[in-house]
Design a protein around this motif. Structure first.
Motif, PDB file in Angstrom:
ATOM      1  N   TYR A  16       0.820  -1.203   0.000  1.00  0.00           N
ATOM      2  CA  TYR A  16       0.000   0.000   0.000  1.00  0.00           C
ATOM      3  C   TYR A  16       0.861   1.263   0.000  1.00  0.00           C
ATOM      4  CZ  TYR A  16      -3.662   3.311   1.279  1.00  0.00           C
ATOM      5  OH  TYR A  16      -4.524   4.374   1.280  1.00  0.00           O
ATOM      6  N   GLU A  17       1.885   1.279   0.840  1.00  0.00           N
ATOM      7  CA  GLU A  17       2.754   2.452   0.946  1.00  0.00           C
ATOM      8  C   GLU A  17       3.482   2.740  -0.368  1.00  0.00           C
ATOM      9  OE1 GLU A  17       3.743   1.926   5.747  1.00  0.00           O
ATOM     10  OE2 GLU A  17       5.205   1.348   4.207  1.00  0.00           O
ATOM     11  N   SER A  18       3.771   1.693  -1.123  1.00  0.00           N
ATOM     12  CA  SER A  18       4.476   1.896  -2.388  1.00  0.00           C
ATOM     13  C   SER A  18       3.635   2.695  -3.372  1.00  0.00           C
ATOM     14  CB  SER A  18       4.870   0.550  -3.005  1.00  0.00           C
ATOM     15  OG  SER A  18       3.728  -0.141  -3.481  1.00  0.00           O
ATOM     16  N   LYS A  19       2.314   2.626  -3.223  1.00  0.00           N
ATOM     17  CA  LYS A  19       1.414   3.359  -4.112  1.00  0.00           C
ATOM     18  C   LYS A  19       0.903   4.647  -3.480  1.00  0.00           C
ATOM     19  CE  LYS A  19      -0.140  -1.060  -6.049  1.00  0.00           C
ATOM     20  NZ  LYS A  19      -1.275  -1.986  -6.193  1.00  0.00           N
ATOM     21  N   HIS A  20       1.206   4.830  -2.188  1.00  0.00           N
ATOM     22  CA  HIS A  20       0.730   6.000  -1.450  1.00  0.00           C
ATOM     23  C   HIS A  20       1.884   6.545  -0.620  1.00  0.00           C
ATOM     24  CE1 HIS A  20      -2.732   3.463  -2.332  1.00  0.00           C
ATOM     25  NE2 HIS A  20      -3.476   4.558  -2.308  1.00  0.00           N
ATOM     26  N   PRO A  21       2.842   7.225  -1.248  1.00  0.00           N
ATOM     27  CA  PRO A  21       4.055   7.656  -0.538  1.00  0.00           C
ATOM     28  C   PRO A  21       3.782   8.613   0.620  1.00  0.00           C
ATOM     29  CG  PRO A  21       3.885   8.658  -2.724  1.00  0.00           C
ATOM     30  CD  PRO A  21       2.853   7.593  -2.671  1.00  0.00           C
ATOM     31  N   GLY A  22       2.608   9.229   0.668  1.00  0.00           N
ATOM     32  CA  GLY A  22       2.318  10.141   1.770  1.00  0.00           C
ATOM     33  C   GLY A  22       1.692   9.474   2.973  1.00  0.00           C
ATOM     34  N   VAL A  23       1.494   8.158   2.922  1.00  0.00           N
ATOM     35  CA  VAL A  23       0.844   7.443   4.016  1.00  0.00           C
ATOM     36  C   VAL A  23       1.737   6.308   4.491  1.00  0.00           C
ATOM     37  CG1 VAL A  23      -1.194   6.137   4.724  1.00  0.00           C
ATOM     38  CG2 VAL A  23      -1.429   8.004   3.078  1.00  0.00           C
ATOM     39  N   LYS A  24       1.894   6.224   5.801  1.00  0.00           N
ATOM     40  CA  LYS A  24       2.649   5.127   6.406  1.00  0.00           C
ATOM     41  C   LYS A  24       1.708   4.322   7.303  1.00  0.00           C
ATOM     42  CE  LYS A  24       6.524   4.119   9.547  1.00  0.00           C
ATOM     43  NZ  LYS A  24       6.924   2.939   8.749  1.00  0.00           N
ATOM     44  N   ILE A  25       1.822   3.003   7.226  1.00  0.00           N
ATOM     45  CA  ILE A  25       1.005   2.119   8.065  1.00  0.00           C
ATOM     46  C   ILE A  25       1.902   1.546   9.158  1.00  0.00           C
ATOM     47  CG2 ILE A  25      -0.591   0.186   8.111  1.00  0.00           C
ATOM     48  CD1 ILE A  25      -1.443   2.440   6.214  1.00  0.00           C
ATOM     49  N   ASP A  26       1.653   1.961  10.397  1.00  0.00           N
ATOM     50  CA  ASP A  26       2.432   1.504  11.553  1.00  0.00           C
ATOM     51  C   ASP A  26       1.666   0.362  12.217  1.00  0.00           C
ATOM     52  OD1 ASP A  26       4.051   1.201  13.745  1.00  0.00           O
ATOM     53  OD2 ASP A  26       3.398   3.033  14.747  1.00  0.00           O
ATOM     54  N   VAL A  27       2.170  -0.860  12.105  1.00  0.00           N
ATOM     55  CA  VAL A  27       1.444  -2.051  12.543  1.00  0.00           C
ATOM     56  C   VAL A  27       1.992  -2.590  13.859  1.00  0.00           C
ATOM     57  CG1 VAL A  27       0.758  -4.399  11.925  1.00  0.00           C
ATOM     58  CG2 VAL A  27       0.990  -2.655  10.139  1.00  0.00           C
ATOM     59  N   SER A  28       1.091  -2.873  14.790  1.00  0.00           N
ATOM     60  CA  SER A  28       1.431  -3.586  16.018  1.00  0.00           C
ATOM     61  C   SER A  28       0.559  -4.823  16.089  1.00  0.00           C
ATOM     62  CB  SER A  28       1.179  -2.715  17.259  1.00  0.00           C
ATOM     63  OG  SER A  28       1.975  -1.556  17.247  1.00  0.00           O
ATOM     64  N   VAL A  29       1.172  -5.979  16.310  1.00  0.00           N
ATOM     65  CA  VAL A  29       0.434  -7.239  16.366  1.00  0.00           C
ATOM     66  C   VAL A  29       0.618  -7.863  17.741  1.00  0.00           C
ATOM     67  CG1 VAL A  29       0.245  -9.579  15.412  1.00  0.00           C
ATOM     68  CG2 VAL A  29       0.629  -7.635  13.888  1.00  0.00           C
ATOM     69  N   TYR A  30      -0.496  -8.255  18.359  1.00  0.00           N
ATOM     70  CA  TYR A  30      -0.465  -8.867  19.685  1.00  0.00           C
ATOM     71  C   TYR A  30      -1.235 -10.182  19.660  1.00  0.00           C
ATOM     72  CZ  TYR A  30       0.863  -4.156  21.205  1.00  0.00           C
ATOM     73  OH  TYR A  30       1.489  -2.936  21.350  1.00  0.00           O
ATOM     74  N   SER A  31      -0.933 -11.053  20.599  1.00  0.00           N
ATOM     75  CA  SER A  31      -1.645 -12.326  20.703  1.00  0.00           C
ATOM     76  C   SER A  31      -3.096 -12.060  21.080  1.00  0.00           C
ATOM     77  CB  SER A  31      -1.002 -13.224  21.765  1.00  0.00           C
ATOM     78  OG  SER A  31      -1.339 -12.768  23.067  1.00  0.00           O
ATOM     79  N   TRP A  32      -3.942 -13.056  20.818  1.00  0.00           N
ATOM     80  CA  TRP A  32      -5.351 -12.927  21.190  1.00  0.00           C
ATOM     81  C   TRP A  32      -5.524 -12.791  22.695  1.00  0.00           C
ATOM     82  CZ3 TRP A  32      -9.346 -11.284  18.810  1.00  0.00           C
ATOM     83  CH2 TRP A  32      -9.479 -11.432  17.435  1.00  0.00           C
ATOM     84  N   ASN A  33      -4.554 -13.268  23.463  1.00  0.00           N
ATOM     85  CA  ASN A  33      -4.645 -13.119  24.924  1.00  0.00           C
ATOM     86  C   ASN A  33      -4.501 -11.671  25.351  1.00  0.00           C
ATOM     87  OD1 ASN A  33      -4.899 -15.902  25.325  1.00  0.00           O
ATOM     88  ND2 ASN A  33      -2.678 -16.201  25.392  1.00  0.00           N
ATOM     89  N   ASP A  34      -3.868 -10.853  24.514  1.00  0.00           N
ATOM     90  CA  ASP A  34      -3.514  -9.495  24.924  1.00  0.00           C
ATOM     91  C   ASP A  34      -4.143  -8.385  24.096  1.00  0.00           C
ATOM     92  OD1 ASP A  34      -1.717 -10.612  26.828  1.00  0.00           O
ATOM     93  OD2 ASP A  34      -0.180 -10.804  25.278  1.00  0.00           O
ATOM     94  N   VAL A  35      -4.541  -8.663  22.862  1.00  0.00           N
ATOM     95  CA  VAL A  35      -4.829  -7.582  21.921  1.00  0.00           C
ATOM     96  C   VAL A  35      -6.028  -6.725  22.349  1.00  0.00           C
ATOM     97  CG1 VAL A  35      -6.285  -8.987  20.372  1.00  0.00           C
ATOM     98  CG2 VAL A  35      -5.020  -6.994  19.479  1.00  0.00           C
ATOM     99  N   ASP A  36      -7.099  -7.338  22.845  1.00  0.00           N
ATOM    100  CA  ASP A  36      -8.257  -6.553  23.249  1.00  0.00           C
ATOM    101  C   ASP A  36      -7.921  -5.629  24.414  1.00  0.00           C
ATOM    102  OD1 ASP A  36     -10.758  -7.503  21.630  1.00  0.00           O
ATOM    103  OD2 ASP A  36      -9.716  -9.341  22.153  1.00  0.00           O
ATOM    104  N   ALA A  37      -7.157  -6.164  25.359  1.00  0.00           N
ATOM    105  CA  ALA A  37      -6.764  -5.358  26.517  1.00  0.00           C
ATOM    106  C   ALA A  37      -5.823  -4.225  26.099  1.00  0.00           C
ATOM    107  CB  ALA A  37      -6.098  -6.240  27.568  1.00  0.00           C
ATOM    108  N   LYS A  38      -4.945  -4.490  25.132  1.00  0.00           N
ATOM    109  CA  LYS A  38      -4.027  -3.453  24.653  1.00  0.00           C
ATOM    110  C   LYS A  38      -4.802  -2.274  24.065  1.00  0.00           C
ATOM    111  CE  LYS A  38       0.213  -5.186  25.234  1.00  0.00           C
ATOM    112  NZ  LYS A  38       1.289  -4.490  25.973  1.00  0.00           N
ATOM    113  N   VAL A  39      -5.777  -2.583  23.216  1.00  0.00           N
ATOM    114  CA  VAL A  39      -6.571  -1.510  22.614  1.00  0.00           C
ATOM    115  C   VAL A  39      -7.378  -0.785  23.677  1.00  0.00           C
ATOM    116  CG1 VAL A  39      -8.456  -1.021  20.998  1.00  0.00           C
ATOM    117  CG2 VAL A  39      -6.646  -2.630  20.365  1.00  0.00           C
TER     118      VAL A  39
END
Length: 420
Positions: free
Chosen positions: A50-73
């Motif tokens: 996506y970023e290669s086609k949209h140089p003005g946008v960066k996607i910062d991804v954080s991935v967490y386990s299902w045990n943690d992700v809901d609580a993180k958000v």
């Protein structure tokens, strides 16, 4: 969902949003079981493209386990630092708090129209869609072909046949003729599948809620269902050496993969688990009281866009890219899950490749599946109560009607508190 042709049109207009140097923060759940197949690899690849086609946008991804992700958000939102996008298990609380963009503010008409209708409906809070389905699954009845052959039986199509098969399996010293995981890990899933298989809309039995969203946990058909389970399976020793209230789904799946289970309700991840152990298995729709269950239980996970940072246009454009047929199929195939869009579902249904064919029985159930009442902010507490208490309904000396009545009272109180 957009086609490849539609994608050109959508992306062609995205550069005209006037945005530049925008970072979208995405928090996502990890569907992998090792570093080798972590969801981070999927999202990093998607972000790079996506970023290669949209140089003005960066996607910062954080991935967490299902045990943690809901609580993180939840913690991020509480601290005033909501992500732009979250791909997690529930959306209703954030929608009720006014923190999410409606799906119609983010997605193209073509993308919105391609979602499977029951998933779109399940993503609604207060009659507006805020939860965007991301991955789906259904349940079917798995059976051990070797054990069935040894017992001289065929897969059941009714409850009576299921009980008879279980009795024949027990006679052959099968440890778990029918594995009934009502332990706290995922009891709400096994419960809902049985409630759906024991009810008809005309008799007031519709799973956890009726067709207008009112909890009906202690309806007459639901009480009859758990009374049958207790009398015909549990009390007759047909559910194995571990009490259903203490048997968790993971343990039941492991026992099936070890060849110790004759039958159980399972989702697609059990396919690989059983194949790795060399178990020969078959899959059929869940039996109903007098025939095939009227519906299978469906499960969906959700994508949502938070309003806090004001990146509506960029969030929407990225999501239109995420939900292209190519990307939806890539994710579904990587993790053995069902596509949430009609175009990707049709492509998978038409495919004869081994991984896709393995998912066809689940895909066949999706169109008529029913989901948890995830649009209710009370569902999280009701689900937790079911997990902790439903096993008592089939315990020795247990009272199915009493347990369901108590759960109904708790659910009604929780729903009233969430509404007021």
């Amino acid at each position: 969902m957009v086609s490849a042709l539609g994608m050109t049109a959508v992306l062609g207009g995205c550069g005209s949003t006037g945005s530049s140097d925008v970072t979208l923060r995405l928090v996502a759940a990890d569907y992998g079981d090792s570093a080798a197949n972590s969801s981070r690899k999927y999202w990093d690849s998607l972000a790079k493209e996506y970023e290669s086609k949209h140089p003005g946008v960066k996607i910062d991804v954080s991935v967490y386990s299902w045990n943690d992700v809901d609580a993180k958000v939840k913690d991020m939102v509480a601290a005033g630092h909501a992500p732009d996008l979250a791909q997690i298990g529930a959306y209703a609380d954030y929608a009720a708090a006014g923190k999410l963009y409606p799906a119609s503010d983010l997605l193209s008409i073509r993308t919105q129209a391609d979602f499977l209708s029951q998933l779109t409906e399940a993503g609604q809070w207060n009659h507006t869609q805020y939860g965007i389905p991301f991955a789906a699954s259904t349940r079917v009845l798995f059976y051990n072909k070797t054990l069935f052959a040894e017992a001289g039986i065929t897969p059941p199509t009714t409850w009576d046949e299921l009980a008879a098969d279980a009795k024949a399996l027990k006679a052959k010293r099968v440890q778990y003729p029918y594995a009934l995981p009502l332990g706290p890990e995922e009891a709400q899933a096994e419960t809902m599948q049985w409630l759906l298989s024991g009810s008809n809309p005309s008799d007031g039995g519709t799973g956890y809620t009726d067709d207008i969203g009112t909890y009906t946990i202690d309806s007459a058909p639901n009480v009859q269902t758990f009374t049958w389970l207790k009398d015909e399976l549990v009390d007759k020793g047909l559910t194995g050496p571990v009490a259903p209230g203490k048997l968790n789904r993971a343990s039941a799946f492991a026992a099936f993969a070890d060849g110790q289970v004759g039958m159980l309700n399972g989702h697609p991840t059990l396919i690989q688990q059983a194949e790795k152990k060399g178990v020969k298995f078959g899959m059929v729709p869940m039996p109903g009281r007098t025939g095939t269950a009227r519906a299978s239980m469906g499960v969906a996970d959700w994508m949502m866009g938070f309003k806090q940072n004001g990146h509506r246009d960029q969030i929407g454009d990225f999501l239109n890219f995420v939900y292209t047929e190519k990307n939806v199929l890539a994710f579904s195939r990587e993790y053995g899950l069902l596509p949430v869009t009609g175009s990707a579902s049709n492509a998978m249904s038409a495919s004869d490749s081994a991984p896709d064919k393995a998912l066809h029985p689940f895909l066949d159930q999706l169109a008529t599946s029913e989901l948890y009442p995830v649009g209710k902010t009370s569902w999280a507490s009701v689900s937790a109560a079911v997990k902790q208490n439903i096993g008592q309904a089939v315990a020795p000396g247990g009272d199915p009607a009493g347990v369901l009545t108590r759960l109904q009272a708790m659910a009604a109180a929780a729903d009233s508190g969430a509404t007021n």
